[in-house]
Design a protein around this motif. Structure first.
Motif, PDB file in Angstrom:
ATOM      1  N   GLY A  74       0.813  -1.213   0.000  1.00 23.74           N
ATOM      2  CA  GLY A  74       0.000   0.000   0.000  1.00 23.74           C
ATOM      3  C   GLY A  74       0.839   1.253   0.000  1.00 23.74           C
ATOM      4  N   ALA A  75       0.238   2.327   0.502  1.00 26.43           N
ATOM      5  CA  ALA A  75       0.894   3.629   0.544  1.00 26.43           C
ATOM      6  C   ALA A  75       0.422   4.399   1.768  1.00 26.43           C
ATOM      7  CB  ALA A  75       0.585   4.429  -0.714  1.00 26.43           C
ATOM      8  N   THR A  76       1.314   5.264   2.282  1.00 28.08           N
ATOM      9  CA  THR A  76       0.948   6.121   3.405  1.00 28.08           C
ATOM     10  C   THR A  76       1.307   7.565   3.104  1.00 28.08           C
ATOM     11  OG1 THR A  76       3.082   5.879   4.540  1.00 28.08           O
ATOM     12  CG2 THR A  76       1.355   4.320   5.143  1.00 28.08           C
ATOM     13  N   ALA A  77       0.547   8.464   3.707  1.00 26.81           N
ATOM     14  CA  ALA A  77       0.930   9.870   3.765  1.00 26.81           C
ATOM     15  C   ALA A  77       1.971   9.959   4.878  1.00 26.81           C
ATOM     16  CB  ALA A  77      -0.277  10.740   4.071  1.00 26.81           C
ATOM     17  N   HIS A  78       3.084  10.591   4.607  1.00 24.89           N
ATOM     18  CA  HIS A  78       4.275  10.549   5.468  1.00 24.89           C
ATOM     19  C   HIS A  78       4.380  11.812   6.322  1.00 24.89           C
ATOM     20  CE1 HIS A  78       8.408   9.287   6.364  1.00 24.89           C
ATOM     21  NE2 HIS A  78       8.826  10.502   6.048  1.00 24.89           N
ATOM     22  N   ASP A  79       4.734  11.653   7.586  1.00 24.73           N
ATOM     23  CA  ASP A  79       5.042  12.741   8.523  1.00 24.73           C
ATOM     24  C   ASP A  79       3.881  13.723   8.663  1.00 24.73           C
ATOM     25  OD1 ASP A  79       6.523  14.167  10.373  1.00 24.73           O
ATOM     26  OD2 ASP A  79       7.664  15.267   8.876  1.00 24.73           O
ATOM     27  N   LEU A  80       2.738  13.216   9.071  1.00 21.19           N
ATOM     28  CA  LEU A  80       1.535  14.037   9.177  1.00 21.19           C
ATOM     29  C   LEU A  80       1.578  15.078  10.290  1.00 21.19           C
ATOM     30  CD1 LEU A  80      -1.149  11.277   8.603  1.00 21.19           C
ATOM     31  CD2 LEU A  80      -0.334  12.994   6.981  1.00 21.19           C
ATOM     32  N   SER A  81       2.262  14.796  11.390  1.00 23.09           N
ATOM     33  CA  SER A  81       2.210  15.731  12.517  1.00 23.09           C
ATOM     34  C   SER A  81       3.128  16.930  12.332  1.00 23.09           C
ATOM     35  CB  SER A  81       2.521  15.020  13.829  1.00 23.09           C
ATOM     36  OG  SER A  81       3.828  14.507  13.801  1.00 23.09           O
ATOM     37  N   ASP A  82       4.358  16.715  11.910  1.00 29.55           N
ATOM     38  CA  ASP A  82       5.306  17.824  11.782  1.00 29.55           C
ATOM     39  C   ASP A  82       5.369  18.405  10.374  1.00 29.55           C
ATOM     40  OD1 ASP A  82       6.049  17.690  14.454  1.00 29.55           O
ATOM     41  OD2 ASP A  82       7.590  16.194  14.048  1.00 29.55           O
ATOM     42  N   HIS A  83       5.036  17.633   9.379  1.00 25.64           N
ATOM     43  CA  HIS A  83       5.086  18.047   7.968  1.00 25.64           C
ATOM     44  C   HIS A  83       6.465  18.553   7.554  1.00 25.64           C
ATOM     45  CE1 HIS A  83       0.769  17.582   7.899  1.00 25.64           C
ATOM     46  NE2 HIS A  83       0.661  18.394   8.919  1.00 25.64           N
ATOM     47  N   VAL A  84       7.507  17.992   8.166  1.00 23.44           N
ATOM     48  CA  VAL A  84       8.864  18.380   7.799  1.00 23.44           C
ATOM     49  C   VAL A  84       9.311  17.562   6.598  1.00 23.44           C
ATOM     50  CG1 VAL A  84      11.258  18.509   8.593  1.00 23.44           C
ATOM     51  CG2 VAL A  84       9.395  19.053  10.162  1.00 23.44           C
ATOM     52  N   GLU A  85       9.067  16.258   6.646  1.00 21.31           N
ATOM     53  CA  GLU A  85       9.396  15.386   5.523  1.00 21.31           C
ATOM     54  C   GLU A  85       8.147  15.220   4.661  1.00 21.31           C
ATOM     55  OE1 GLU A  85      12.797  12.698   7.712  1.00 21.31           O
ATOM     56  OE2 GLU A  85      11.198  11.700   6.662  1.00 21.31           O
ATOM     57  N   ASP A  86       8.361  15.142   3.364  1.00 19.10           N
ATOM     58  CA  ASP A  86       7.188  14.989   2.499  1.00 19.10           C
ATOM     59  C   ASP A  86       7.372  13.807   1.556  1.00 19.10           C
ATOM     60  OD1 ASP A  86       9.080  16.041   0.821  1.00 19.10           O
ATOM     61  OD2 ASP A  86       7.964  17.830   0.297  1.00 19.10           O
ATOM     62  N   GLY A  87       6.384  13.614   0.728  1.00 13.84           N
ATOM     63  CA  GLY A  87       6.391  12.485  -0.194  1.00 13.84           C
ATOM     64  C   GLY A  87       5.720  11.291   0.438  1.00 13.84           C
ATOM     65  N   PRO A  88       4.900  10.587  -0.309  1.00 10.83           N
ATOM     66  CA  PRO A  88       4.255   9.388   0.244  1.00 10.83           C
ATOM     67  C   PRO A  88       5.259   8.261   0.426  1.00 10.83           C
ATOM     68  CG  PRO A  88       3.732   9.611  -2.083  1.00 10.83           C
ATOM     69  CD  PRO A  88       4.493  10.845  -1.687  1.00 10.83           C
ATOM     70  N   ASN A  89       4.893   7.301   1.262  1.00 10.62           N
ATOM     71  CA  ASN A  89       5.686   6.091   1.452  1.00 10.62           C
ATOM     72  C   ASN A  89       4.995   4.921   0.769  1.00 10.62           C
ATOM     73  OD1 ASN A  89       7.273   7.637   3.185  1.00 10.62           O
ATOM     74  ND2 ASN A  89       7.526   5.986   4.633  1.00 10.62           N
ATOM     75  N   VAL A  90       5.784   4.036   0.190  1.00  5.41           N
ATOM     76  CA  VAL A  90       5.293   2.770  -0.343  1.00  5.41           C
ATOM     77  C   VAL A  90       5.520   1.741   0.759  1.00  5.41           C
ATOM     78  CG1 VAL A  90       5.651   1.004  -2.112  1.00  5.41           C
ATOM     79  CG2 VAL A  90       5.840   3.429  -2.707  1.00  5.41           C
ATOM     80  N   THR A  91       4.509   0.926   1.052  1.00  9.66           N
ATOM     81  CA  THR A  91       4.598  -0.028   2.149  1.00  9.66           C
ATOM     82  C   THR A  91       4.415  -1.459   1.663  1.00  9.66           C
ATOM     83  OG1 THR A  91       2.240   0.175   2.624  1.00  9.66           O
ATOM     84  CG2 THR A  91       3.707   1.665   3.793  1.00  9.66           C
ATOM     85  N   VAL A  92       5.139  -2.377   2.277  1.00 12.36           N
ATOM     86  CA  VAL A  92       4.988  -3.801   2.015  1.00 12.36           C
ATOM     87  C   VAL A  92       5.052  -4.523   3.352  1.00 12.36           C
ATOM     88  CG1 VAL A  92       5.930  -3.770  -0.329  1.00 12.36           C
ATOM     89  CG2 VAL A  92       7.466  -4.116   1.608  1.00 12.36           C
ATOM     90  N   GLY A  93       4.381  -5.665   3.432  1.00  7.79           N
ATOM     91  CA  GLY A  93       4.410  -6.394   4.682  1.00  7.79           C
ATOM     92  C   GLY A  93       3.964  -7.832   4.541  1.00  7.79           C
ATOM     93  N   LEU A  94       4.153  -8.567   5.604  1.00  2.52           N
ATOM     94  CA  LEU A  94       3.770  -9.968   5.689  1.00  2.52           C
ATOM     95  C   LEU A  94       3.295 -10.211   7.111  1.00  2.52           C
ATOM     96  CD1 LEU A  94       3.855 -12.878   4.390  1.00  2.52           C
ATOM     97  CD2 LEU A  94       6.151 -13.055   5.376  1.00  2.52           C
ATOM     98  N   ALA A  95       2.142 -10.877   7.257  1.00  2.00           N
ATOM     99  CA  ALA A  95       1.613 -11.212   8.581  1.00  2.00           C
ATOM    100  C   ALA A  95       1.461 -12.723   8.693  1.00  2.00           C
ATOM    101  CB  ALA A  95       0.277 -10.529   8.815  1.00  2.00           C
ATOM    102  N   THR A  96       1.699 -13.232   9.881  1.00  2.00           N
ATOM    103  CA  THR A  96       1.594 -14.663  10.143  1.00  2.00           C
ATOM    104  C   THR A  96       0.145 -15.018  10.484  1.00  2.00           C
ATOM    105  OG1 THR A  96       1.907 -14.520  12.548  1.00  2.00           O
ATOM    106  CG2 THR A  96       3.898 -14.600  11.172  1.00  2.00           C
ATOM    107  N   PRO A  97      -0.163 -16.292  10.498  1.00  3.00           N
ATOM    108  CA  PRO A  97      -1.444 -16.705  11.093  1.00  3.00           C
ATOM    109  C   PRO A  97      -1.411 -16.391  12.590  1.00  3.00           C
ATOM    110  CG  PRO A  97      -0.438 -18.516   9.857  1.00  3.00           C
ATOM    111  CD  PRO A  97       0.576 -17.431   9.954  1.00  3.00           C
ATOM    112  N   SER A  98      -2.539 -16.527  13.245  1.00  2.18           N
ATOM    113  CA  SER A  98      -2.602 -16.323  14.688  1.00  2.18           C
ATOM    114  C   SER A  98      -1.535 -17.177  15.374  1.00  2.18           C
ATOM    115  CB  SER A  98      -3.984 -16.702  15.205  1.00  2.18           C
ATOM    116  OG  SER A  98      -3.984 -16.662  16.611  1.00  2.18           O
TER     117      SER A  98
END
Length: 189
Positions: free
Chosen positions: A30-54
């Motif tokens: 997916g993607a995230t909006a980056h550094d929402l609180s301080d707005h010092v860094e900009d540009g979106p982030n690309v995200t990847v991940g893996l989750a295990t079963p319970s």
């Protein structure tokens, strides 16, 4: 950064067939909006991940899932990756609230050189364009909602915060607050 993203994507592509027979594993992107609180860094982030079963365990732990995660800034600023546990609570048969807690490693700027004069161009650049993280190892907390589109397809909206909380380090702690959307594929359904 492009090589890192390509390596993560290739890992997920090659891992997918191995996970297909293992119920409960989930790959995410997916993607995230980056550094929402301080707005010092900009540009979106690309995200990847893996989750295990319970992971099972006692009922008081609500049977968490393990996760690994990477977030890569498209402007070449702070990237981070980590691991942790996440718990979900069903709101109904398709919507769950998600709470995650883990650790991350970031490649961001920890602080400005205290010996540099206030007029130093590098000091000014760092202070105005980078979040000063205080440490490379930080906590990762997540709050989100999962919507099960199908038995296998999940859409997650989430807010995440990475910070040392004055526990993993002292001093600087500008942290990062991101919000985003990920699409997940759960195997085995």
């Amino acid at each position: 950064m492009i090589r890192t993203l390509a390596a993560c994507a290739a890992t997920l592509v090659f891992a997918a067939p191995a996970l297909a027979d293992n119920e409960g594993w989930e790959i995410r992107g997916g993607a995230t909006a980056h550094d929402l609180s301080d707005h010092v860094e900009d540009g979106p982030n690309v995200t990847v991940g893996l989750a295990t079963p319970s992971l099972g365990g006692p009922d008081w732990m609500f049977n968490p899932r393990g996760y690994v995660y990477g977030s890569f800034n498209t402007n070449g600023l702070t990237n981070f990756g980590g691991f942790g546990l996440e718990w979900d609570g069903d709101l109904n048969d398709r919507v769950s609230v998600i709470l995650g807690l883990g650790l991350t490693y970031n490649d961001g700027v920890t602080d400005i050189d205290p010996n540099s004069p206030p007029s130093d161009p590098n000091r000014i650049r760092l202070a105005t364009t980078r979040s000063l993280m205080g440490n490379h190892i930080l906590f990762h907390t997540t709050l989100g909602l999962d919507f099960e589109v199908t038995e296998n397809l999940v859409v997650r909206t989430y807010y995440e915060h990475i910070s040392h909380g004055q526990i993993l380090a002292n001093g600087r702690n500008q942290a990062l607050d991101n919000a985003g959307v990920m699409i997940g594929w759960r195997f085995g359904g």
